[in-house]
Design a protein around this motif. Sequence first.
Motif, short mmCIF file in Angstrom:
data_model
loop_
_atom_site.label_atom_id
_atom_site.label_comp_id
_atom_site.label_asym_id
_atom_site.label_seq_id
_atom_site.Cartn_x
_atom_site.Cartn_y
_atom_site.Cartn_z
N ARG A 62 3.77 26.14 6.15
CA ARG A 62 4.15 25.25 6.96
C ARG A 62 3.93 23.68 6.57
N ARG A 63 2.56 23.60 6.15
CA ARG A 63 2.06 22.26 5.92
C ARG A 63 2.98 21.91 4.69
N VAL A 64 3.39 22.54 3.72
CA VAL A 64 3.98 22.19 2.44
C VAL A 64 5.60 21.90 2.89
N LEU A 65 6.11 22.72 3.49
CA LEU A 65 7.45 22.42 4.01
C LEU A 65 7.49 21.20 4.86
N ARG A 66 6.45 20.77 5.69
CA ARG A 66 6.49 19.79 6.48
C ARG A 66 6.45 18.27 5.55
N LEU A 67 5.69 18.48 4.68
CA LEU A 67 5.49 17.65 3.57
C LEU A 67 6.81 17.05 2.90
N LEU A 68 7.59 18.27 2.66
CA LEU A 68 8.80 18.05 1.89
C LEU A 68 9.93 17.68 2.58
N SER A 69 9.74 17.87 4.27
CA SER A 69 10.60 17.76 5.25
C SER A 69 10.49 16.05 5.06
N GLU A 70 9.55 15.53 5.16
CA GLU A 70 9.45 14.05 5.37
C GLU A 70 10.09 13.25 4.15
N ARG A 71 10.23 14.38 3.00
CA ARG A 71 10.80 13.61 1.82
C ARG A 71 12.41 13.87 1.83
N GLY A 72 12.80 14.68 2.91
CA GLY A 72 14.46 14.88 3.05
C GLY A 72 14.88 16.26 2.43
N VAL A 73 13.93 16.86 1.92
CA VAL A 73 14.28 18.22 1.20
C VAL A 73 14.56 19.43 2.37
N SER B 220 0.74 -1.31 0.02
CA SER B 220 -0.14 0.02 -0.08
C SER B 220 0.90 1.18 0.18
N THR B 221 1.98 1.34 0.84
CA THR B 221 2.73 2.40 0.69
C THR B 221 3.37 2.62 -0.57
N VAL B 222 3.81 1.83 -1.19
CA VAL B 222 4.63 1.73 -2.59
C VAL B 222 3.19 2.35 -3.56
N LEU B 223 2.10 1.72 -3.47
CA LEU B 223 1.15 2.54 -4.46
C LEU B 223 0.78 4.12 -4.12
N TYR B 224 0.64 4.04 -2.86
CA TYR B 224 0.17 5.51 -2.47
C TYR B 224 1.44 6.43 -2.84
N ASP B 225 2.60 6.12 -2.89
CA ASP B 225 3.58 7.00 -3.13
C ASP B 225 3.56 7.09 -4.84
N LEU B 226 3.13 6.11 -5.36
CA LEU B 226 3.04 6.23 -6.87
C LEU B 226 1.83 7.17 -7.07
N MET B 227 0.74 6.65 -6.43
CA MET B 227 -0.51 7.54 -6.73
C MET B 227 -0.25 9.18 -6.53
N PHE B 228 0.26 9.67 -5.37
CA PHE B 228 0.54 10.97 -5.01
C PHE B 228 1.94 11.53 -5.43
N GLY B 229 2.45 10.86 -6.76
CA GLY B 229 3.65 11.39 -7.03
C GLY B 229 3.82 12.99 -7.47
N HIS B 230 2.42 13.05 -8.05
CA HIS B 230 2.23 14.40 -8.49
C HIS B 230 2.18 15.74 -7.43
N VAL B 231 1.87 15.17 -6.26
CA VAL B 231 1.75 16.10 -5.24
C VAL B 231 2.99 16.49 -4.74
N TYR B 232 3.97 15.70 -4.48
CA TYR B 232 5.20 16.07 -4.08
C TYR B 232 5.82 16.94 -5.28
N ALA B 233 5.91 16.61 -6.50
CA ALA B 233 6.39 17.34 -7.56
C ALA B 233 5.76 18.79 -7.34
N SER B 234 4.54 18.94 -7.26
CA SER B 234 3.95 20.36 -7.25
C SER B 234 4.65 21.09 -5.88
N ALA B 235 4.36 20.19 -5.06
CA ALA B 235 4.77 20.93 -3.77
C ALA B 235 6.36 21.71 -3.92
N LEU B 236 7.27 20.64 -4.36
CA LEU B 236 8.62 21.16 -4.94
C LEU B 236 8.56 22.31 -5.55
N ARG B 237 7.89 22.42 -6.74
CA ARG B 237 7.80 23.64 -7.55
C ARG B 237 7.38 24.96 -7.05
#
Length: 342
Positions: free
Chosen positions: A64-75, A14-31
Motif C-alpha cells: 500500500r505504501r509503495v503504491l501510494r508513493l507511485l500514485s503521487e507520481r501518476g503511475v 527545496s522541492t526540486v532538490l528533494y526530488d533530485l535527492m530521492f530520485g533513486h527511491v522512485y526508480a526502486s519503487a517502480l522496479r
Amino acid sequence: MATIPAGSGEHRSSTVLYDLMFGHVYASALRAVVDHGIPDLLGEGPRAVEELAERSGTRVGPLRRVLRLLSERGVFRESAGGVFGLTDVGEALRADVPGSHRAAVLWGTDEVFRRSAEGLGETLRTGRAGFEAAFGTGFFAYLAATPEKGRVFDAAMTSLAAQYGNDELIRECPFPGTGTVVDVAGGQGGLLRDVLLRHPGLDGVLFDRPGTVERHLLDVDELKGRWRVEGGDVFDGVPPGGDVYLLKNILHNWSDEDCLRILGSVRRAAAPGSRLLVIDAVLPEDGSPHPAVGMDTVMLMLFEGRERTATEFEGLLGRSGFRMSGAVPTTTLLSVVVAEAV
C-alpha cells in the motif's frame, strides 16, 4: 526546523532538490511493482490492495505504501478503501500492451544503471566511464559475458525504439523505391521490420551480434523472402551491397575515435552514392535545452559516448568518406542525419 512558507522561492527550490535527492527511491519503487507484476494484475480494472498483495505474494502494508508513493507520481490511482487502479502511465507498464514500457523500465532500473551512476564522481575526476569503474570491463564486453543481461538490454532497446516512434522516423527517411537496406547494429530488427513493411520494394539485411540477431523480429508473413540476418562485429566490417545503410542510436554510444572506426566499416561496404541514415539525437548548436541532454549523461555513465550537434556529425562523416546533406528533426527525441558515400 524552520517552516518554509508555501509557494516561496525557497520552498520551490527545496522541492526540486528533494526530488533530485530521492530520485533513486522512485526508480526502486517502480522496479519493485513491475517485478511483482502489479500493473498486469490491474489490467482488468482496479483492485483492493489486499487482493493485489495476495495474488502477487507481497505484504499488504508495504505494498500500500509503495503504491501510494507511485500514485503521487501518476503511475497508479488510489480510490477510497485502499483500491488502486492504473493511470495511462501505469497502463504502459503492462507486459501485454502494444508499446509496453516494461522492458525499458526493468533495464533503466537495473543495477547496471545504479552502479554506473554511483561512479559519476570518478568520471568527473578521471573521465573513465562509471560503468567501467563499477564492473571492471567495458559495457558491451559485459553484455557478451552475461547473456541474461544481454537479453534484458535487447528487449529494452526494442521497447525504447517503439517509444521513439518508428513510423515518424521512417516518414522522415529518404528511402528509394527499390534496393537493399542494411540495418547496422540493428538489434532485434524492429526498425528494419517497419521499414520493409512500409516500403514493399525494399529488401533488408539485419546485422548485429550473433546472439542478438538470433532473437530477430523479422519473421512475419508480409516479409517472406525479403530479409536475411547476419551476425558479426561492426568494427570488423558490415555487409556490403546496401543501397541504404542505417545507424540508429549507435554512434552516440561511442567516442569520436570509435565512431570513425564504425563509419569506416560502413564506408568500405558502401559503394559511392550509397546513402547513410544516422538516426540519433542532434543537440542544438547554441546549448539550448533539449531532452537528449539527460541521455548525454547516461552515455557518460555507460560508455565513452556522447550526444552530438549537427556540426559534430558533419565532421565525423566527412572524415569517413561521407558527405552530409542535412539533419532532419522529428517529433521524437531523434533526428535523421542524411549522408552519401563519396
